[in-house]
Scaffold this motif. Structure first.
Motif, PDB file in Angstrom:
ATOM      1  N   ALA A  88       0.814  -1.214   0.000  1.00  0.00           N
ATOM      2  CA  ALA A  88       0.000   0.000   0.000  1.00  0.00           C
ATOM      3  C   ALA A  88       0.849   1.265   0.000  1.00  0.00           C
ATOM      4  O   ALA A  88       0.440   2.303  -0.543  1.00  0.00           O
ATOM      5  N   LEU A  89       2.047   1.193   0.593  1.00  0.00           N
ATOM      6  CA  LEU A  89       2.927   2.363   0.641  1.00  0.00           C
ATOM      7  C   LEU A  89       3.506   2.704  -0.730  1.00  0.00           C
ATOM      8  O   LEU A  89       3.836   3.866  -0.998  1.00  0.00           O
ATOM      9  N   THR A  90       3.661   1.703  -1.579  1.00  0.00           N
ATOM     10  CA  THR A  90       4.249   1.905  -2.917  1.00  0.00           C
ATOM     11  C   THR A  90       3.344   1.233  -3.946  1.00  0.00           C
ATOM     12  O   THR A  90       3.652   0.144  -4.443  1.00  0.00           O
ATOM     13  N   PRO A  91       2.223   1.859  -4.283  1.00  0.00           N
ATOM     14  CA  PRO A  91       1.241   1.225  -5.175  1.00  0.00           C
ATOM     15  C   PRO A  91       1.848   0.854  -6.527  1.00  0.00           C
ATOM     16  O   PRO A  91       2.592   1.626  -7.130  1.00  0.00           O
ATOM     17  N   GLY A  92       1.530  -0.348  -6.970  1.00  0.00           N
ATOM     18  CA  GLY A  92       1.959  -0.802  -8.290  1.00  0.00           C
ATOM     19  C   GLY A  92       3.320  -1.439  -8.333  1.00  0.00           C
ATOM     20  O   GLY A  92       3.664  -2.101  -9.325  1.00  0.00           O
ATOM     21  N   VAL A  93       4.131  -1.263  -7.290  1.00  0.00           N
ATOM     22  CA  VAL A  93       5.483  -1.810  -7.331  1.00  0.00           C
ATOM     23  C   VAL A  93       5.465  -3.330  -7.299  1.00  0.00           C
ATOM     24  O   VAL A  93       6.239  -3.991  -7.998  1.00  0.00           O
ATOM     25  N   ALA A  94       4.571  -3.923  -6.502  1.00  0.00           N
ATOM     26  CA  ALA A  94       4.554  -5.384  -6.367  1.00  0.00           C
ATOM     27  C   ALA A  94       4.340  -6.065  -7.710  1.00  0.00           C
ATOM     28  O   ALA A  94       5.083  -6.986  -8.087  1.00  0.00           O
ATOM     29  N   GLU A  95       3.336  -5.612  -8.455  1.00  0.00           N
ATOM     30  CA  GLU A  95       3.041  -6.236  -9.748  1.00  0.00           C
ATOM     31  C   GLU A  95       4.168  -5.984 -10.752  1.00  0.00           C
ATOM     32  O   GLU A  95       4.581  -6.892 -11.492  1.00  0.00           O
ATOM     33  N   SER A  96       4.671  -4.769 -10.754  1.00  0.00           N
ATOM     34  CA  SER A  96       5.731  -4.426 -11.704  1.00  0.00           C
ATOM     35  C   SER A  96       7.030  -5.157 -11.381  1.00  0.00           C
ATOM     36  O   SER A  96       7.776  -5.546 -12.283  1.00  0.00           O
ATOM     37  N   ALA A  97       7.328  -5.328 -10.087  1.00  0.00           N
ATOM     38  CA  ALA A  97       8.569  -5.992  -9.696  1.00  0.00           C
ATOM     39  C   ALA A  97       8.591  -7.433 -10.183  1.00  0.00           C
ATOM     40  O   ALA A  97       9.612  -7.915 -10.684  1.00  0.00           O
ATOM     41  N   ARG A  98       7.488  -8.141 -10.025  1.00  0.00           N
ATOM     42  CA  ARG A  98       7.437  -9.537 -10.491  1.00  0.00           C
ATOM     43  C   ARG A  98       7.583  -9.612 -12.003  1.00  0.00           C
ATOM     44  O   ARG A  98       8.328 -10.443 -12.520  1.00  0.00           O
ATOM     45  N   GLU A  99       6.873  -8.753 -12.717  1.00  0.00           N
ATOM     46  CA  GLU A  99       6.966  -8.775 -14.182  1.00  0.00           C
ATOM     47  C   GLU A  99       8.373  -8.458 -14.646  1.00  0.00           C
ATOM     48  O   GLU A  99       8.915  -9.117 -15.537  1.00  0.00           O
ATOM     49  N   LEU A 100       8.981  -7.439 -14.036  1.00  0.00           N
ATOM     50  CA  LEU A 100      10.320  -7.033 -14.441  1.00  0.00           C
ATOM     51  C   LEU A 100      11.347  -8.098 -14.074  1.00  0.00           C
ATOM     52  O   LEU A 100      12.262  -8.386 -14.856  1.00  0.00           O
ATOM     53  N   LEU A 101      11.204  -8.708 -12.910  1.00  0.00           N
ATOM     54  CA  LEU A 101      12.097  -9.799 -12.520  1.00  0.00           C
ATOM     55  C   LEU A 101      12.053 -10.924 -13.532  1.00  0.00           C
ATOM     56  O   LEU A 101      13.097 -11.399 -14.011  1.00  0.00           O
ATOM     57  N   ASP A 102      10.874 -11.370 -13.881  1.00  0.00           N
ATOM     58  CA  ASP A 102      10.756 -12.497 -14.812  1.00  0.00           C
ATOM     59  C   ASP A 102      11.288 -12.134 -16.193  1.00  0.00           C
ATOM     60  O   ASP A 102      11.924 -12.957 -16.857  1.00  0.00           O
ATOM     61  N   ARG A 103      11.047 -10.891 -16.615  1.00  0.00           N
ATOM     62  CA  ARG A 103      11.536 -10.478 -17.937  1.00  0.00           C
ATOM     63  C   ARG A 103      13.062 -10.440 -17.981  1.00  0.00           C
ATOM     64  O   ARG A 103      13.685 -10.927 -18.926  1.00  0.00           O
ATOM     65  N   LEU A 104      13.689  -9.870 -16.944  1.00  0.00           N
ATOM     66  CA  LEU A 104      15.144  -9.773 -16.948  1.00  0.00           C
ATOM     67  C   LEU A 104      15.796 -11.130 -16.728  1.00  0.00           C
ATOM     68  O   LEU A 104      16.865 -11.417 -17.288  1.00  0.00           O
ATOM     69  N   LEU A 105      15.165 -11.978 -15.936  1.00  0.00           N
ATOM     70  CA  LEU A 105      15.688 -13.332 -15.765  1.00  0.00           C
ATOM     71  C   LEU A 105      15.615 -14.101 -17.071  1.00  0.00           C
ATOM     72  O   LEU A 105      16.564 -14.799 -17.457  1.00  0.00           O
ATOM     73  N   GLU A 106      14.513 -13.960 -17.776  1.00  0.00           N
ATOM     74  CA  GLU A 106      14.382 -14.604 -19.086  1.00  0.00           C
ATOM     75  C   GLU A 106      15.448 -14.095 -20.049  1.00  0.00           C
ATOM     76  O   GLU A 106      16.055 -14.873 -20.801  1.00  0.00           O
ATOM     77  N   ALA A 107      15.687 -12.774 -20.028  1.00  0.00           N
ATOM     78  CA  ALA A 107      16.714 -12.202 -20.905  1.00  0.00           C
ATOM     79  C   ALA A 107      18.087 -12.744 -20.556  1.00  0.00           C
ATOM     80  O   ALA A 107      18.884 -13.073 -21.447  1.00  0.00           O
TER      81      ALA A 107
END
Length: 664
Positions: free
Chosen positions: A413-432
């Protein structure tokens, strides 16, 4: 320069170290350009007049702040750190750093935030190079060696540009610097009498808010003169001079838009320098060419991105000359004007971007990234380095720690949107990373360095332990397998087998940061991987730690410092000292991971070496204590004892080492 009192050990709480970052390293970013309001600067004071914001360093700070207590105290800082890291990511690429507007022009030499330009315009030469603060500056791009070709009265002529230079100038125009030189061109006419072709001008434009270098060529033909099939050139000469590892071996040409297979990248062309010779590479209507280094790890490889400018003469061919086997010497863009040309001015233009790291075989992705940078030039707020991050491991690990801590609804709640974006970005960079970096290493290349891979492993551990983390465990096992290939085994003086982890399979040196990062990764991964060969590697790795004498003036409080002692393949003893404090931080983290590992086999290793490890840990903490500078209620950790200040890598890594890497 003050530090903690003699004999005192540094605090282990993260709060005073975080306070220094939040108050002294967090800096507003230039408005615009898609960047957040602020980020962490490399240093508090300018270094040689520069302020740089590194993607991997901001990731290291983000990892430090990914603890519930710091996240709650500094939600705005966390949001900025995450937003900056996300802004540096484009598809599989993590761009390395952001600069600020800088144009220092002295005696013609330009110091730009990311570039250095040295002109010799009377000889038709402009030399450009990426700027660093660690001795890696080089002459990355030497623009010279141009010529004009044309046909007149049925005879084909080639006229050298540099031999005919008649004038030159340098102009500082607001936020840009313009270099130019011009040539009066003549060719043998009837009965070999000189006949004037026209006035040829080369103009090079460097903007303070971008590292794009614009190149324009214009040929104002002599009135009433008719010529045909004119070729104007933009040449890179002496490409592989070898100074500071500057050499290029590959040319990539993107298929022209609309050509068969262009959308899928199927018609892209790759030319690898082989034996000495000359090659013509078809490039008709291509909008992107890359001249790349092919003998270095992705994070360190050089390249020049070349983008022919829309609305001007189309690119026709690229001429490549190899003088020494495997090394490009001379690479020339040909802009062709077919048919009859008279009473006109012919124009060609391109934009060039130097990079010092990249996945250059990803031609379409690089073309799009470079194209976006050029298209955004009028609105650019600060120069962005298109080189990819050295690390990828630091970014992947930071994002994994964010995913882990954001199970807490209050923090989400303190950082709205970070949770969803962090997972997506993690998976994308790991895939790369798995697609672009790892395969080359497995195929016998040198695309990975061990510290980078160690942090990928640490990131995988952080998410593999989560309730939904089962899908990361096979990847974790594969990456641990790869990490073990970096070990250099040798017999110790006591007859036992030792093992040092090298930086790379080509860069065969066991640096303290690399060795300690690998040890930390293996200790954290061992409970999930559960293989005896991992614990045996840990056993061998612990044995290489020792000490070495430090220069008295450099470490007045430490007559000895920790070192990794190992033998190379020739049996020579090598000693790598923990001179820099960031290596101290990583070693403290390794010792904490060894101490915290729940496996009985690893606990037994720790117990066997307890006296030595405890002594070394005190030595490390005293070194940090002698490097700390109190700043009101904050603490700055200098990069070494004699250094004047710290930086955005040292502060988080040492703080986490002192705290025992809390947060799991």
């Amino acid at each position: 320069m003050s530090s903690l009192s003699d004999g005192a050990l540094p605090p282990t709480e993260l709060a005073p170290y975080a306070a220094f970052i939040a108050r002294h390293l967090r800096v507003p970013l230039p408005a615009g350009g898609g960047m957040p309001g602020g980020a962490v600067s490399e240093t508090e004071a300018l270094i040689d007049g520069d302020r740089w914001f590194w993607a991997d360093d901001n990731a290291k700070v983000l990892e430090m702040f990914a603890r519930p207590d710091l996240w709650r105290q500094y939600p705005a800082v966390v949001q900025e750190l995450f937003d900056f890291l996300r802004a540096c990511c484009d598809g599989p690429f993590i761009y390395r750093r952001l600069g600020v507007l800088r144009l220092d022009l002295r005696d013609g030499v330009l110091t730009h935030s990311l570039l250095r330009a040295v002109p010799d315009l009377a000889r038709g030469t402009l030399t450009l190079g990426m700027r660093f603060h660690d001795g890696r500056d080089a002459r990355n791009l030497i623009l010279t060696g141009n010529y004009v070709q044309f046909t007149h009265a049925g005879i084909r002529h080639t006229v050298d540009v540099e031999d005919a230079i008649s004038g030159h100038e340098i102009r500082h125009e607001g936020e840009r610097v313009v270099y130019s030189h011009w040539s009066e061109l003549f060719f043998p006419g009837a009965w070999d009498a000189p006949e004037r072709l026209g006035l040829l001008r080369y103009t090079y434009t460097i903007h303070g808010r971008s590292n794009v270098v614009g190149v324009e060529v214009s040929l104002e033909l002599e009135p009433r003169l008719a010529v045909s099939d004119v070729v104007l050139t933009v040449a890179q000469d002496d490409a592989s001079h070898g100074d500071n590892y500057c050499d290029y071996g590959t040319v990539f040409v993107q298929a022209a838009p609309g050509s068969a297979g262009a959308e899928a990248g199927g018609n892209n062309t790759r030319f690898d320098a082989a034996g000495p010779g000359h090659t013509t590479i078809p490039a008709r209507n291509s909008r992107y060419v890359c001249v790349a280094q092919n003998k270095n790890m992705a994070g360190f490889a050089l390249a020049v991105h070349v983008l022919p400018r829309d609305g001007m003469a189309p690119l026709d061919t690229v001429e490549a000359t190899v003088r020494d086997a495997g090394r490009l010497h001379y690479v020339v863009s040909h802009y062709r004007f077919p048919g009859r040309q008279a009473d006109t001015t012919l124009r060609a233009a391109e934009d060039r971007i130097i990079a010092a790291g990249g996945f250059y075989d990803q031609v379409d992705g690089n073309a799009a990234a470079a194209g976006h940078l050029v298209a955004g030039l009028p609105h650019s707020a600060a120069p962005l380095d298109l080189s990819v991050s050295y690390d990828y491991g630091a970014e992947i690990h930071a994002l994994a720690r964010c995913v882990r801590v954001l199970r807490d609804a209050e923090l989400r709640a303190l950082t709205p949107g970070v949770a969803e974006s962090a997972r997506e970005l993690l998976d994308r960079l790991l895939e790369a990373y798995l697609a672009l970096v790892v395969p080359g290493q497995r195929a016998g290349g040198h695309t990975v360095f061990s510290r980078q891979l160690a942090f990928v492993v640490l990131g995988l551990v952080a998410v593999a332990e989560l309730p939904d983390g089962e899908r990361y465990r096979p990847i974790l096992r594969d990456m641990v397998d790869l990490l073990l290939t970096f070990e250099q085994r040798f017999p110790g003086d006591d007859g036992s087998e030792h093992g040092a982890f090298l930086m790379g399979t080509a860069a065969r040196a066991a640096h303290v940061d690399c060795h300690s990062a690998v040890l930390a990764a293996l200790c954290r991964a061992a409970p999930l991987v559960g293989e005896s060969r991992v614990t045996e590697a840990i056993r061998r790795a612990v044995r290489v730690y020792g000490t070495t004498a430090a220069p008295p003036e450099g470490h007045p409080h430490n007559p000895e410092i920790l070192a990794v002692r190992w033998r190379d393949t020739d049996g020579h003893l090598r000693v790598e000292p923990a001179w820099w404090n960031f290596t101290v931080g990583l070693t403290l983290r390794a010792f904490a991971a060894l101490r915290d590992c729940p496996l009985d086999t690893v606990r037994a290793i720790r117990a066997e070496h307890a006296a030595q490890l405890d002594r070394l840990e005190v030595l490390l903490r005293r070194q940090v204590a002698a490097s700390i500078k109190p700043r009101e209620d904050a603490l700055e950790i200098r990069t070494s004892i004699p250094s004047a200040e710290g930086n955005s890598e040292t502060q988080p890594w040492v703080a986490l080492g002192l705290a025992g890497d809390p947060g799991g």
